[in-house]
Enzyme design. Structure first.
Site, PDB file in Angstrom:
ATOM      1  N   CYS A 160       0.825  -1.217   0.000  1.00 39.87           N
ATOM      2  CA  CYS A 160       0.000   0.000   0.000  1.00 39.87           C
ATOM      3  C   CYS A 160       0.856   1.262   0.000  1.00 39.87           C
ATOM      4  O   CYS A 160       1.039   1.905   1.035  1.00 39.87           O
ATOM      5  CB  CYS A 160      -0.990   0.051   1.152  1.00 39.87           C
ATOM      6  SG  CYS A 160      -2.178   1.368   0.852  1.00 39.87           S
ATOM      7  N   CYS A 338      -5.873   1.918  -4.441  1.00 44.25           N
ATOM      8  CA  CYS A 338      -5.355   2.548  -3.232  1.00 44.25           C
ATOM      9  C   CYS A 338      -6.285   3.703  -2.861  1.00 44.25           C
ATOM     10  O   CYS A 338      -6.246   4.755  -3.500  1.00 44.25           O
ATOM     11  CB  CYS A 338      -3.927   3.046  -3.502  1.00 44.25           C
ATOM     12  SG  CYS A 338      -3.126   3.642  -2.027  1.00 44.25           S
TER      13      CYS A 338
HETATM   14  C1  LIG Z   1      -0.928   0.131   6.890  1.00 41.90           C
HETATM   15  C2  LIG Z   1      -1.440  -0.650   5.707  1.00 41.90           C
HETATM   16  C3  LIG Z   1      -2.425  -0.119   4.906  1.00 41.90           C
HETATM   17  C4  LIG Z   1      -2.897  -0.824   3.816  1.00 41.90           C
HETATM   18  N1  LIG Z   1      -3.905  -0.261   3.062  1.00 41.90           N
HETATM   19  C5  LIG Z   1      -4.427  -0.954   2.037  1.00 41.90           C
HETATM   20  C6  LIG Z   1      -5.542  -0.434   1.306  1.00 41.90           C
HETATM   21  O1  LIG Z   1      -6.053   0.649   1.616  1.00 41.90           O
HETATM   22  N2  LIG Z   1      -6.046  -1.170   0.288  1.00 41.90           N
HETATM   23  C7  LIG Z   1      -5.521  -2.381  -0.049  1.00 41.90           C
HETATM   24  O2  LIG Z   1      -6.039  -3.017  -0.966  1.00 41.90           O
HETATM   25  N3  LIG Z   1      -4.439  -2.897   0.597  1.00 41.90           N
HETATM   26  C8  LIG Z   1      -3.893  -2.220   1.640  1.00 41.90           C
HETATM   27  N4  LIG Z   1      -2.837  -2.745   2.342  1.00 41.90           N
HETATM   28  C9  LIG Z   1      -2.092  -3.910   1.800  1.00 41.90           C
HETATM   29  C10 LIG Z   1      -2.749  -5.258   2.058  1.00 41.90           C
HETATM   30  O3  LIG Z   1      -3.020  -5.440   3.428  1.00 41.90           O
HETATM   31  C11 LIG Z   1      -1.816  -6.348   1.546  1.00 41.90           C
HETATM   32  O4  LIG Z   1      -1.471  -6.043   0.209  1.00 41.90           O
HETATM   33  C12 LIG Z   1      -2.481  -7.722   1.576  1.00 41.90           C
HETATM   34  O5  LIG Z   1      -2.753  -8.087   2.908  1.00 41.90           O
HETATM   35  C13 LIG Z   1      -1.572  -8.753   0.889  1.00 41.90           C
HETATM   36  O6  LIG Z   1      -2.106 -10.028   1.028  1.00 41.90           O
HETATM   37  P1  LIG Z   1      -1.136 -11.308   1.139  1.00 41.90           P
HETATM   38  O7  LIG Z   1      -2.042 -12.465   1.334  1.00 41.90           O
HETATM   39  O8  LIG Z   1      -0.166 -11.309   0.045  1.00 41.90           O
HETATM   40  O9  LIG Z   1      -0.290 -11.057   2.480  1.00 41.90           O
HETATM   41  P2  LIG Z   1      -0.826 -10.993   3.970  1.00 41.90           P
HETATM   42  O10 LIG Z   1      -2.265 -10.610   3.995  1.00 41.90           O
HETATM   43  O11 LIG Z   1       0.144 -10.141   4.717  1.00 41.90           O
HETATM   44  O12 LIG Z   1      -0.754 -12.499   4.492  1.00 41.90           O
HETATM   45  C14 LIG Z   1       0.430 -13.241   4.528  1.00 41.90           C
HETATM   46  C15 LIG Z   1       0.181 -14.493   5.350  1.00 41.90           C
HETATM   47  O13 LIG Z   1       1.300 -15.374   5.200  1.00 41.90           O
HETATM   48  C16 LIG Z   1       1.621 -15.925   6.471  1.00 41.90           C
HETATM   49  N5  LIG Z   1       3.028 -16.307   6.468  1.00 41.90           N
HETATM   50  C17 LIG Z   1       4.102 -15.499   6.589  1.00 41.90           C
HETATM   51  N6  LIG Z   1       5.236 -16.237   6.589  1.00 41.90           N
HETATM   52  C18 LIG Z   1       4.869 -17.540   6.445  1.00 41.90           C
HETATM   53  C19 LIG Z   1       5.577 -18.763   6.380  1.00 41.90           C
HETATM   54  N7  LIG Z   1       6.926 -18.826   6.485  1.00 41.90           N
HETATM   55  N8  LIG Z   1       4.876 -19.915   6.229  1.00 41.90           N
HETATM   56  C20 LIG Z   1       3.516 -19.883   6.125  1.00 41.90           C
HETATM   57  N9  LIG Z   1       2.792 -18.736   6.197  1.00 41.90           N
HETATM   58  C21 LIG Z   1       3.464 -17.580   6.360  1.00 41.90           C
HETATM   59  C22 LIG Z   1       1.286 -14.812   7.454  1.00 41.90           C
HETATM   60  O14 LIG Z   1       1.054 -15.327   8.756  1.00 41.90           O
HETATM   61  C23 LIG Z   1       0.020 -14.206   6.847  1.00 41.90           C
HETATM   62  O15 LIG Z   1      -1.143 -14.827   7.341  1.00 41.90           O
HETATM   63  C24 LIG Z   1      -2.368  -2.083   3.491  1.00 41.90           C
HETATM   64  C25 LIG Z   1      -1.374  -2.647   4.307  1.00 41.90           C
HETATM   65  C26 LIG Z   1      -0.919  -1.950   5.417  1.00 41.90           C
HETATM   66  C27 LIG Z   1       0.133  -2.566   6.327  1.00 41.90           C
END
Ligand SMILES: Cc1cc2nc3c(=O)[nH]c(=O)nc-3n(C[C@H](O)[C@H](O)[C@H](O)COP(=O)(O)OP(=O)(O)OC[C@H]3O[C@@H](n4cnc5c(N)ncnc54)[C@H](O)[C@@H]3O)c2cc1C
Length: 403
Positions: A160, A338
């Site tokens: 983000c 965003c």
């Molecule tokens: C402050 C902030 C504001 C944001 N604002 C927005 C917004 O307004 N709009 C938007 O669309 N997005 C926003 N985002 C971004 C969004 O939250 C992420 O892009 C999204 O969560 C990505 O999804 P993901 O599944 O790739 O990762 P995540 O949701 O982070 O999940 C990753 C998962 O992998 C697991 N994991 C990690 N390591 C391992 C391992 N070794 N083995 C097994 N599992 C593991 C973790 O426990 C977690 O459950 C924001 C993020 C933040 C921090």
């Protein structure tokens, strides 16, 4: 241990892929590997820091998010062995798969800024990038009685890319409404306010309206919390760098970010450790039974849960196509969104695809700051996340090219 489809990471991307697959074919044998007891809706962390959302409402028990019929292996993956079709867990066991989906998110590198970890959550140094510090952001804003308020943004890629400045506008709005004299500065490693020029230009107006000073090519390298000093590497037009120290009364820090350590140097990561996938099909470039999505990949889209919402159906359909010989999905177009919070009641909704092409889903000029988009951000998007996306219901309103 063996499962037909193994998903590494049960965050926004992993749960959505599993839920989509489970809805389409209940006979599939799917396992999610994730060590976390808690599932976070991270986009609301910004609102927590701005005093507009309860921290407790941003998360649920991971057990309640697991789609029915999906096995949950509550452990961390340590290493990938694609030649054996297996991953190794922290407990020493291996899990084999026919198909692997890799989406463990990215890593926050607090340690890359000297002195930062020692002072996070104290001395006026806050961050919305971890929920445990987001409440402190609101404490800092509420307790700020005037002086210097700094906001930082590190090198890309980060998740983000708008979040470092959204909290600044909420703070500026709060200070203005409460007649607090604030000297606000945005120190960003980037050369502009945002990666998409149309929105970067529009954000200049927002910055000017609050009297914020935007300091480009400024990278936070050290913090002295007790003495309230921040040190930046500042690059001039010729590329020369010098270190500049700035005093602060409060500072919101966005930490440096990178691919998770266990992906760096792994056979499925690129040189920087990001999962090396085709940007359209999200299939691994070397191992055809591996897919990647979410923040952990090297696709050049905005790392957002909005992107994961559109990537997940591509991966789910590609897997179903291979298992059932059904039609391959169309390519992912790089969509990400965003919601740029510009005050405590307005949002400029930035939606765009690969190449920075602006692709709004709503009529009108996407640069306009709207109260209706604030309502979407605060109420509709959390509902969409928990009740639609994580339940495996596809939601993809058409987005159009805007010129
Ligand atoms: C402050 C902030 C504001 C944001 N604002 C927005 C917004 O307004 N709009 C938007 O669309 N997005 C926003 N985002 C971004 C969004 O939250 C992420 O892009 C999204 O969560 C990505 O999804 P993901 O599944 O790739 O990762 P995540 O949701 O982070 O999940 C990753 C998962 O992998 C697991 N994991 C990690 N390591 C391992 C391992 N070794 N083995 C097994 N599992 C593991 C973790 O426990 C977690 O459950 C924001 C993020 C933040 C921090």
């Amino acid at each position: 241990m063996k499962h037909q489809i193994v998903i590494v990471g049960g965050g926004a991307a992993g749960i959505t892929v599993a839920a989509l697959l489970g809805r389409k074919d209940k006979a599939l044998d799917i396992a999610i590997i994730d060590p976390s007891d808690t599932h976070y809706y991270q986009p609301a962390f910004t609102l927590v820091g701005g005093g507009e959302y309860a921290a407790a409402a941003t998360h649920h028990a991971q057990a309640d998010c697991m789609p029915s019929g999906t096995a949950w292996i509550k452990d961390s993956v340590l290493s990938f062995h694609p030649e054996l079709n297996s991953v190794k867990l922290a407990n020493g066991e291996s899990v084999e798969y026919d198909y692997l989906v890799v989406c463990p998110g990215l890593q926050l590198d607090w340690h890359k800024v000297d002195g930062l970890l020692e002072t996070m959550g104290s001395n006026g140094v806050c961050s919305n990038y971890l929920l445990e510090y987001a409440n402190y952001t609101w404490d800092c804003i509420q307790n700020f009685s005037g002086g210097s308020a700094l906001f930082t943004q590190p090198a890309m890629p980060i998740k983000c890319a708008g979040a470092p400045q959204k909290i600044m506008y909420m703070a500026a709005d709060h200070f203005r409404k409460n007649n607090i004299n604030a000297d606000i500065a945005f120190h960003t490693t980037l050369p502009s306010m945002f990666g998409v020029p149309l929105f970067a230009e529009a954000l200049k107006g927002v910055v000017a309206s609050y009297g914020i000073s935007a300091e480009f090519k400024n990278t936070l390298v050290a913090v002295d919390g007790p003495n309230k000093q921040a040190v930046f590497d500042v690059e001039d037009a010729e590329g020369n760098k010098q270190q500049v120290s700035r005093a602060f009364d409060m500072m919101h820090v966005t930490p440096p970010q990178s691919a998770p350590d266990f992906l760096k140097g792994s056979p499925i990561g690129d040189a920087a450790g990001w999962v090396d996938v085709d940007p359209g099909t999200l299939q691994h470039k070397t191992f055809s039974n591996i897919y990647g999505l979410g923040d952990a990949t090297n696709t050049p889209n905005a790392k957002t849960s909005a992107a994961a919402r559109l990537q997940a159906p591509i991966v789910a359909k590609a897997l179903l196509a291979r298992i059932n010989q059904s039609a391959q999905p169309a390519d992912y177009d790089g969509y990400g969104a965003c919601p740029l919070v510009t005050s405590k009641n307005s949002v400029m909704l930035a939606e765009f695809c690969y190449g920075g092409e602006v692709t709004p889903s709503f009529p009108g000029d996407p640069r306009k700051q709207r109260f209706s988009f604030w309502l979407l951000k605060k109420y509709f998007f959390p509902f969409l996340y928990w009740k639609v996306m994580l339940k495996g219901i596809e939601f993809n309103p058409a987005h159009r090219t805007y010129r």
